[in-house]
Design a protein around this motif. Structure first.
Motif, mmCIF file in Angstrom:
data_model
loop_
_atom_site.group_PDB
_atom_site.id
_atom_site.type_symbol
_atom_site.label_atom_id
_atom_site.label_comp_id
_atom_site.label_asym_id
_atom_site.label_seq_id
_atom_site.Cartn_x
_atom_site.Cartn_y
_atom_site.Cartn_z
ATOM 1 N N VAL A 148 0.843 -1.200 0.000
ATOM 2 C CA VAL A 148 0.000 0.000 0.000
ATOM 3 C C VAL A 148 0.877 1.249 0.000
ATOM 4 O O VAL A 148 2.032 1.217 0.418
ATOM 5 C CB VAL A 148 -0.996 0.041 1.199
ATOM 6 N N MET A 149 0.302 2.338 -0.481
ATOM 7 C CA MET A 149 0.958 3.648 -0.464
ATOM 8 C C MET A 149 -0.002 4.638 0.183
ATOM 9 O O MET A 149 -1.215 4.431 0.192
ATOM 10 C CB MET A 149 1.342 4.093 -1.882
ATOM 11 N N VAL A 150 0.549 5.704 0.727
ATOM 12 C CA VAL A 150 -0.233 6.692 1.468
ATOM 13 C C VAL A 150 -0.122 8.034 0.750
ATOM 14 O O VAL A 150 0.982 8.474 0.402
ATOM 15 C CB VAL A 150 0.276 6.807 2.930
ATOM 16 N N TYR A 151 -1.265 8.688 0.564
ATOM 17 C CA TYR A 151 -1.306 9.966 -0.154
ATOM 18 C C TYR A 151 -1.992 11.016 0.701
ATOM 19 O O TYR A 151 -3.045 10.767 1.291
ATOM 20 C CB TYR A 151 -2.072 9.783 -1.474
ATOM 21 N N LEU A 152 -1.367 12.184 0.777
ATOM 22 C CA LEU A 152 -1.949 13.337 1.477
ATOM 23 C C LEU A 152 -2.331 14.360 0.413
ATOM 24 O O LEU A 152 -1.468 15.052 -0.133
ATOM 25 C CB LEU A 152 -0.945 13.932 2.473
#
Length: 200
Positions: A148-152
């Motif tokens: 998974v990757m996290v985006y703001l």
């Protein structure tokens, strides 16, 4: 080491792996509990000190590989909910959580807490009045099928592990990133606007 990479977002660096602390209205979200119990406990303590009075309540696990999950039991012992891909669920429920540490008790053995697991399918959004955090499965990854990757979105920051690390400013030799094309495909597929890729 602590680097504020955006207001309320800190890169917690050290050794070869890093974590990111993200402030929300009522708590702090931690991205990654890597390497060891000792490092994860230190990262959680440092994250708590960044905004005194706000608990660290969630750790987002980018993938199950040992160098990125070795601190998960320590995070559980501190009461954190583990957000990971749904296909990692059995690994955490059947292997990591019930593991016995009798000869040398670890943090979870010394301070047992229940496993609180938040399984992610394709996408999970955690939104409040301060900041939105979006977590996406990295589709088609050859590094891990449950990555998974996290985006703001407000900060246009993308946080990811093992897919791409920007080379050092003084690097002279070309560096190959075999998973970077897949990361770019996922960014484009999701329609994410990214100003900075944060490698952890």
């Amino acid at each position: 080491t602590v680097e504020e990479i955006a207001p309320g977002v800190w890169l917690l660096g050290g050794q070869s792996h890093n974590s990111v602390a993200i402030e929300q209205q009522r708590s702090i979200v931690l991205v990654e509990a890597p390497q060891s119990e000792e490092r994860t406990l230190a990262v959680i303590e440092r994250a708590r000190s960044l905004v005194p009075g706000k608990p660290v309540d969630v750790v987002i696990n980018t993938h199950h590989h040992f160098d990125h999950s070795a601190g998960i039991r320590a995070a559980i012992s501190q009461g954190l909910t583990v957000l990971t891909h749904a296909e990692n669920r059995a690994f955490y429920e059947r292997t990591v959580f019930p593991a016995r540490h009798v000869t040398t008790p670890d943090a979870q053995a010394r301070n047992p807490k229940p496993l609180r697991l938040l399984p992610l399918g394709d996408k999970y959004v955690r939104r409040d009045s301060l900041r939105t955090i979006e977590t996406y499965q990295v589709l088609g990854s050859q590094h891990s099928g449950t990555m998974v990757m996290v985006y703001l979105p407000a900060e246009r920051l993308l946080i990811q592990a093992d897919l791409y690390n920007p080379p050092a400013a003084n690097a002279t030799a070309p560096i190959s990133f075999p998973f970077a094309a897949n990361l770019l495909e996922n960014i484009q597929r999701r329609g994410l606007v990214v100003d900075r890729v944060v490698g952890i």
